[in-house]
Scaffold this motif. Structure first.
Motif, PDB file in Angstrom:
ATOM      1  N   SER A  14       0.845  -1.279   0.062  1.00 53.93           N
ATOM      2  CA  SER A  14      -0.068   0.237  -0.004  1.00 53.93           C
ATOM      3  C   SER A  14       0.847   1.152   0.140  1.00 53.93           C
ATOM      4  N   ARG A  15       1.969   1.235   0.691  1.00 56.67           N
ATOM      5  CA  ARG A  15       2.836   2.239   0.759  1.00 56.67           C
ATOM      6  C   ARG A  15       3.396   2.631  -0.477  1.00 56.67           C
ATOM      7  N   LEU A  16       3.981   1.660  -1.515  1.00 63.11           N
ATOM      8  CA  LEU A  16       4.530   1.615  -2.617  1.00 63.11           C
ATOM      9  C   LEU A  16       3.526   2.338  -3.704  1.00 63.11           C
ATOM     10  N   LEU A  17       2.324   1.721  -3.609  1.00 58.21           N
ATOM     11  CA  LEU A  17       1.090   2.168  -4.484  1.00 58.21           C
ATOM     12  C   LEU A  17       1.040   3.609  -4.237  1.00 58.21           C
ATOM     13  N   SER A  18       1.003   3.992  -3.051  1.00 55.96           N
ATOM     14  CA  SER A  18       0.550   5.371  -2.965  1.00 55.96           C
ATOM     15  C   SER A  18       1.754   6.345  -3.335  1.00 55.96           C
ATOM     16  N   LYS A  19       2.735   5.831  -2.962  1.00 57.30           N
ATOM     17  CA  LYS A  19       4.131   6.821  -3.597  1.00 57.30           C
ATOM     18  C   LYS A  19       3.966   7.005  -5.193  1.00 57.30           C
ATOM     19  N   GLU A  20       3.601   5.817  -5.768  1.00 62.19           N
ATOM     20  CA  GLU A  20       3.749   5.895  -7.162  1.00 62.19           C
ATOM     21  C   GLU A  20       2.470   6.541  -8.008  1.00 62.19           C
ATOM     22  N   THR A  21       1.414   6.388  -7.183  1.00 59.21           N
ATOM     23  CA  THR A  21       0.182   6.895  -7.836  1.00 59.21           C
ATOM     24  C   THR A  21      -0.496   8.155  -7.091  1.00 59.21           C
ATOM     25  N   SER A  22       0.055   8.551  -6.223  1.00 60.66           N
ATOM     26  CA  SER A  22      -0.220   9.707  -5.451  1.00 60.66           C
ATOM     27  C   SER A  22      -1.669   9.617  -4.844  1.00 60.66           C
ATOM     28  N   ILE A  23      -2.003   8.328  -4.827  1.00 61.61           N
ATOM     29  CA  ILE A  23      -3.305   8.168  -4.108  1.00 61.61           C
ATOM     30  C   ILE A  23      -2.902   7.931  -2.668  1.00 61.61           C
ATOM     31  N   PRO A  24      -3.793   8.831  -1.613  1.00 61.26           N
ATOM     32  CA  PRO A  24      -3.645   8.726  -0.119  1.00 61.26           C
ATOM     33  C   PRO A  24      -3.613   7.078   0.327  1.00 61.26           C
ATOM     34  N   GLU A  78      -4.451   6.038   3.174  1.00 62.19           N
ATOM     35  CA  GLU A  78      -5.227   5.442   3.859  1.00 62.19           C
ATOM     36  C   GLU A  78      -6.564   5.091   3.107  1.00 62.19           C
ATOM     37  N   LEU A  79      -6.397   5.315   1.751  1.00 61.42           N
ATOM     38  CA  LEU A  79      -7.510   4.709   0.902  1.00 61.42           C
ATOM     39  C   LEU A  79      -7.295   3.539   0.129  1.00 61.42           C
ATOM     40  N   MET A  80      -6.183   2.925   0.599  1.00 60.06           N
ATOM     41  CA  MET A  80      -5.906   1.485   0.016  1.00 60.06           C
ATOM     42  C   MET A  80      -5.350   0.667   1.245  1.00 60.06           C
ATOM     43  N   VAL A  81      -5.954  -0.734   1.034  1.00 59.93           N
ATOM     44  CA  VAL A  81      -5.545  -1.644   2.036  1.00 59.93           C
ATOM     45  C   VAL A  81      -5.464  -2.788   1.317  1.00 59.93           C
ATOM     46  N   ILE A  93      -3.574   2.665 -10.900  1.00 60.92           N
ATOM     47  CA  ILE A  93      -2.844   1.419 -10.317  1.00 60.92           C
ATOM     48  C   ILE A  93      -2.548   0.375 -11.064  1.00 60.92           C
ATOM     49  N   GLN A  94      -3.552   0.284 -12.267  1.00 62.28           N
ATOM     50  CA  GLN A  94      -3.530  -0.869 -12.892  1.00 62.28           C
ATOM     51  C   GLN A  94      -2.087  -0.341 -14.030  1.00 62.28           C
ATOM     52  N   GLN A  95      -1.744   0.740 -14.284  1.00 64.27           N
ATOM     53  CA  GLN A  95      -0.851   1.006 -14.960  1.00 64.27           C
ATOM     54  C   GLN A  95       0.590   0.715 -14.391  1.00 64.27           C
ATOM     55  N   VAL A  96       0.770   1.268 -13.041  1.00 65.18           N
ATOM     56  CA  VAL A  96       1.944   1.151 -12.474  1.00 65.18           C
ATOM     57  C   VAL A  96       2.155  -0.475 -11.955  1.00 65.18           C
ATOM     58  N   LEU A  97       1.203  -1.197 -11.868  1.00 67.33           N
ATOM     59  CA  LEU A  97       1.516  -2.529 -11.812  1.00 67.33           C
ATOM     60  C   LEU A  97       1.818  -3.278 -12.999  1.00 67.33           C
ATOM     61  N   LYS A  98       1.317  -2.877 -14.161  1.00 66.34           N
ATOM     62  CA  LYS A  98       1.694  -3.539 -15.282  1.00 66.34           C
ATOM     63  C   LYS A  98       3.125  -3.187 -15.857  1.00 66.34           C
ATOM     64  N   ALA A  99       3.273  -1.866 -15.303  1.00 68.70           N
ATOM     65  CA  ALA A  99       4.793  -1.522 -15.559  1.00 68.70           C
ATOM     66  C   ALA A  99       5.838  -1.934 -14.799  1.00 68.70           C
ATOM     67  N   GLN A 100       5.555  -2.914 -13.838  1.00 67.50           N
ATOM     68  CA  GLN A 100       6.133  -3.604 -12.718  1.00 67.50           C
ATOM     69  C   GLN A 100       7.052  -2.362 -11.787  1.00 67.50           C
ATOM     70  N   LYS A 101       6.407  -1.378 -11.483  1.00 69.85           N
ATOM     71  CA  LYS A 101       6.869  -0.284 -10.710  1.00 69.85           C
ATOM     72  C   LYS A 101       6.834  -0.579  -9.363  1.00 69.85           C
ATOM     73  N   ILE A 102       6.274  -1.484  -8.793  1.00 67.43           N
ATOM     74  CA  ILE A 102       5.752  -2.012  -7.266  1.00 67.43           C
ATOM     75  C   ILE A 102       6.842  -2.854  -7.092  1.00 67.43           C
ATOM     76  N   SER A 103       7.643  -2.714  -6.281  1.00 63.87           N
ATOM     77  CA  SER A 103       8.471  -4.030  -5.888  1.00 63.87           C
ATOM     78  C   SER A 103       9.258  -3.638  -4.680  1.00 63.87           C
ATOM     79  N   PHE A 104       9.737  -4.504  -4.051  1.00 64.52           N
ATOM     80  CA  PHE A 104      10.446  -4.537  -2.629  1.00 64.52           C
ATOM     81  C   PHE A 104      11.429  -5.754  -2.637  1.00 64.52           C
TER      82      PHE A 104
END
Length: 1026
Positions: free
Chosen positions: A856-866, A868-871, A908-919
């Protein structure tokens, strides 16, 4: 003249004495700013006939301590006082003082400093003329002098420790680490008795250690139940919601107090232990504000009913006051208030409760007017409070009428042991008896200041008044030497709430110029209300001073004159245990008959083969009744041989009353047998884990069976007692459980309205079938109970709901709590991870939670979505999968929620397809997060249909307006299909932990009761943008 005493001789005036109130200037008026709710205390004690000690102290209620005090001493019986200075130049606060009961010359003062860092005792052996300071290493709560040895003192410390001194407080020895306040006693033979840790223990003062302490009563006792009076020791023990009372006579073995079988007492109060007999008041199962009075045999074991429904009341600190009074000076006489059908009447007995009569009301009041009060049960004299002078004179406050009236407190007096009563005052008075009742002093009990007292020298027939002070004072009380043997008294009070203490000495000695001779006394014969002189088996005569004789009886006066033994009659016998007297209306009135539950021919419980017993015919002689010969309803009972009885009432329990133990813990099994022979009985014991043994004399010795269980589980423990006459068996199930270590509540943090959700408690260790789970949902105070670690439920209203679970296993209890957000609408995006993550998945709740937080923290950083709106919720088991819950932002009037929501989903779908969310994991392993393919293809839209129905209606409107254009568009793009689909799949039930072979979850979480529009993401994006 004798009938009209002259006023107080002028040469013997009342002597006033003032004690300065050390803090009178610090007292605040009620309601004034800074009121500290304080109070000033006045205490007095008389050491020897002419010595009076007065302690005044200022007690601060908010702080809960004494701030200042003053100690005053008089050596001329109150004519003058001297303030004692214990430590010159040092402020000394005296909390309390104690006077030795066997040598009143010895006094101990308890002192403390304002800082509470140290405490001192001041010791005196010369009536308080001099004191010696002695430091103590503990904080004294109370001191207890030995009843016979004057230098032996017990000290109960505020931290619960018990100390003893054998040299009047100079040296102290620790006796007990944990003792109960107000339940520590000296034993007559020098033993100490006290309950510690709710057990009754004894030890010798001069040799008290862990090795020398003994426990006369086996097992725990109820807190505060230990009571010692004369030759009797009482304890109470509650097990399995059943309370039993035990008694020890002359420090012998404890035995069960035998009350009627169905008395089922809720409370028991000891009234008297005089003359080798116990009077107890028992509140039975059906009573609320009354008690039944029972009388015992000499040992205090067997009890018979003597009076029902004695009135009681609750006082401060939940103490119970029972309206019964034992007359001082005339043995066997009691008065009691009985409450029947809501009305209270006063009864009197002259033979220890065997027979009761209503008090006879006076025919006229103090003004000579007729009372019209008949001497029957309907109207009587009611006495909520009685004060009995030595010998035959008594005073009481109460009222005439059909019932007790609390606000109408008149004063009555009797001078013939309750036969006749006279009204002396219409209001309540303080009463003090001097010179064995030769002088009776009365001061009105009122809230207004007074300067007049009343006194009588002819047993209350006539009264005179005396101005004991020139200035009216608020009277707080009267003081005289204990024993009512002197003619000197002190009135103490205050002129105002800011004034000094006022003490006025009143000396009646100059009024009586000589000592009484035999010619100054007349004899008086004791009779009951029927005029029968044989009371308690004897005819007793007393002497009392003639009203016309003005003389001093003195300390050596004794009222008893002669006594002659009477032949026994039926009234000298009481119904024995298990019997009741027949009603007076029946032909066999006053005869004793066995209760339905009692068989008089049955041998007693302690009857041993080879011994003999006597069967009661229903009667026993009153204890302390001295009649001889005459009638004996007991006749000559036949002695019977004790038969061989089969074992009955067999019980097995764990010492401490626990049924859950830990592996490797020592367990002490105790076997008890209520009835039957024990010498010839064999006991077969099976402890459930393969241990079996045969015992003899098991219940006779009382020795426990020590055992240890190594493995968790439930064990069936049984014991079988058998002899030639029969057998009995007892069973106990023992839970052997390891203590719980961890509890974690797993629940989806976001759920739709009315959607079924699984609540799972992850427990370590699991302890299957031995753990009870308590589930609290929302604000409900009624939990759901389950033996499984998971339950399912639904939430009917949107909002935050707290879910709490408790796991109880044996004596171990753990709790965890989570908050679930219940929403009408939300979106769910299924996620998957690189396969490398499975090798690092320990399948624990904390690990899953941490992974969800980082996604949730990585998605918020990449999409600028708060954030607290992603669980992100990671599912249990393998492969490692997750669901992303996208929540709707709070509604704003200027923003279109549909547009914002879909743009967030697309981002969200775009950053996931682009494989930008990883740790990264340990060892540099990178885990990539991607959208998980499911059977339905596109991401699911969860929640209710209200929000998305708006979108569908909007699109349907476009269809209606431009049907032809849309139709042509459809023909040109045959590969694209728009359709509506109803989702009714049931959510897969969550379990934890999950097998690693679990497949990919096919259902999408969310409330799928609404209509979902399924289109390709690119087409949806281009359509919404256009």
């Amino acid at each position: 003249p004798a009938s009209s005493p002259p006023p107080m001789p002028p040469q013997v005036p009342a002597v006033p004495a003032r004690l300065p109130n050390p803090l009178s200037s610090a007292l605040l008026s009620a309601g004034a700013p800074g009121n500290v709710n304080d109070s000033t205390y006045f205490g007095a004690a008389l050491a020897l006939p002419e010595v009076i000690l007065i302690l005044t102290k200022y007690y601060h209620a908010d702080i809960g301590k004494v701030l200042e005090s003053s100690l005053w001493r008089s050596s001329d019986f109150g004519t003058s006082y001297t303030k004692l200075t214990l430590q010159p130049g040092v402020t000394t606060v005296i909390d309390n003082f104690y006077i030795c009961p066997t040598n009143k010359r010895k006094i101990i003062l308890v002192s403390s400093s304002l800082s509470d860092r140290d405490q001192s005792l001041f010791l005196s052996a010369d009536e308080g003329a001099t004191f010696q300071k002695q430091l103590v290493p503990f904080s004294v709560e109370t001191l207890i002098f030995h009843p016979r040895e004057e230098d032996k003192v017990l000290a109960y410390a505020k931290e619960g420790k018990l100390y003893v001194s054998s040299d009047l407080g100079r040296k102290w020895t620790l006796l007990q680490e944990r003792a109960t306040k107000d339940h520590v006693f000296h034993a007559p033979r020098g033993c100490l008795l006290s309950p510690a840790g709710f057990r009754y223990v004894t030890c010798q003062i001069h040799n008290c250690s862990d090795n020398t302490r003994t426990t006369p009563f086996v097992g725990p006792i109820d807190r505060g139940s230990l009571t010692v009076q004369d030759d009797y020791v009482f304890v109470k023990a509650t097990t399995a919601n059943q309370t039993k009372y035990y008694i020890s006579y002359r420090r012998n073995e404890f035995v069960l107090m035998k009350l009627p079988k169905y008395a089922l007492p809720k409370d028991l109060q000891v009234i008297s232990t005089d003359e080798s007999q116990v009077f107890v008041a028992v509140q039975e199962w059906y009573q609320t504000d009354t008690y039944n009075l029972y009388q015992s045999d000499t040992r205090g074991v067997r009890y018979s009913l003597v009076l029902e429904d004695v009135r009681s009341s609750r006082q401060a600190e939940e103490s119970v006051v029972i309206d019964i009074l034992e007359v001082r000076g005339v043995k066997g006489v009691f008065l009691a208030n009985q409450k029947v059908n809501g009305k209270v009447v006063t009864l009197i007995t002259y033979n220890k409760g065997r027979d009761w009569d209503y008090l006879r009301p006076p025919s006229t009041d103090m003004n000579g007017k007729p009372t019209n009060c008949k001497p029957v049960s309907a109207r009587s004299l009611h006495t909520p409070s009685l004060g009995w002078a030595p010998d035959t004179t008594a005073g009481s406050r109460g009222n005439l009428g059909s019932q007790l009236v609390e606000y109408k407190e008149e004063m009555y007096i009797t001078s013939d042991c309750g036969h006749t009563w006279r009204q002396v005052f219409e209001e309540e008075h303080h009463i003090l008896y001097l010179d064995h009742g030769g002088v009776i002093v009365a001061i009105k009990d009122t809230s207004i200041p007074l300067k007049i007292l009343k006194f009588s020298v002819d047993e209350g027939l006539t009264w005179s008044t005396h101005n004991f002070t020139s200035t009216s004072v608020f009277v707080d009380g009267l003081l005289s030497e204990p024993g009512d043997e002197t003619l000197v008294m002190t009135v103490f009070g205050h002129i105002s709430f800011r004034s000094d203490w006022e003490l006025v000495k009143v000396d009646f000695r100059p009024w009586f110029s000589r000592r009484c001779s035999e010619d100054d006394y007349s004899s008086w014969d004791l009779t009951n209300l029927q005029g029968d002189r044989c009371v308690m088996g004897q005819q007793r005569s007393f002497r009392r001073r003639k009203p016309a004789s003005w003389c001093v009886t003195g300390r050596s006066f004794t009222a008893a004159l002669t006594a002659r033994v009477c032949p026994c009659r039926a009234s000298d016998f009481l119904c024995d245990y298990g019997f009741e007297r027949a009603p007076s209306s029946e032909s066999d009135a006053n005869k004793c008959f066995a209760n339905f539950w009692f068989n008089p021919l049955s041998p007693p419980d302690d009857c041993v083969l080879g011994q003999t017993y006597t069967s009661s015919l229903g009667y026993r002689k009153l204890v302390s009744n001295v009649c001889e010969g005459g009638v004996d309803p007991r006749q000559s009972p036949v002695r019977l041989q004790c038969p061989l009885l089969p074992p009955r009432g067999l019980q097995i329990s764990i010492r401490g009353e626990a049924v859950a133990v830990r592996p490797g813990e020592d367990v002490l099994f105790v076997v008890r047998q209520e009835q039957g022979d024990v010498l010839t009985t064999k006991y077969q014991v099976d402890l459930g884990d393969g241990f079996k043994a045969m015992y003899v004399n098991l219940t006779l010795t009382g020795e426990p069976i020590r055992h240890r269980y190594e493995s968790p589980g439930v064990y069936r423990v049984s014991v079988r007692a058998e002899n030639v006459a029969g057998h009995d068996e007892a069973v106990l199930f023992v839970q052997v459980t390891a203590p719980l270590q961890a509890l974690y509540l797993e629940v989806v943090p976001v759920i739709g309205v009315n959607q079924e959700v699984n609540l799972t408690a992850v427990l370590l260790p699991l302890n299957p079938n031995l753990t009870v789970f308590y589930w609290w949902i929302g604000h409900s105070l009624q939990p759901r109970l389950s033996l499984e670690n998971s339950v399912t439920t639904r939430f009917g209203d949107p909002g935050d709901v707290r879910v709490t679970v408790q796991a109880a296993c044996g004596t171990s209890v753990l709790q965890d709590s989570k908050v679930v957000r219940v929403l009408d609408q939300f979106q769910v995006v299924p996620l998957q991870f690189s396969k490398d993550l499975d090798a690092h998945n320990p399948n624990t709740p904390e690990w899953r939670e941490d992974v969800g937080l980082v996604v949730s923290r990585l998605l918020s950083k990449e999409t600028s979505i708060p954030e607290e709106l992603m669980v992100t919720v990671v599912k249990p088991g393998l492969p490692t999968l997750a669901d992303l819950h996208v929540l709707l932002p709070p509604p704003r009037p200027t923003r279109k929620r549909s547009l914002t929501s879909d743009k967030r989903l697309t981002a969200i779908q775009q950053v996931l397809k682009a494989q930008k969310i990883s740790f990264l994991l340990r060892g540099g392993v990178r885990v990539v997060v991607a959208v998980r393919d499911v059977d339905t293809g596109p991401p699911s839209l969860g929640g209710g249909g209200g929000y998305w129905a708006v979108v569908i209606l909007f699109v349907s409107g476009l269809f209606a307006v431009g049907a032809f254009i849309l139709y042509k568009f459809k023909r040109k793009r045959p590969g694209r299909t728009v359709y509506a689909q109803m989702h009714n799949e049931k959510e897969q039930e969550m379990t934890s932990p999950v097998s690693h072979s679990q497949g990919v979850q096919s259902a999408i979480q969310g409330n799928h009761s609404g209509v979902v529009l399924s289109v390709s993401s690119r087409e949806m994006h281009s359509y919404l943008v256009s």
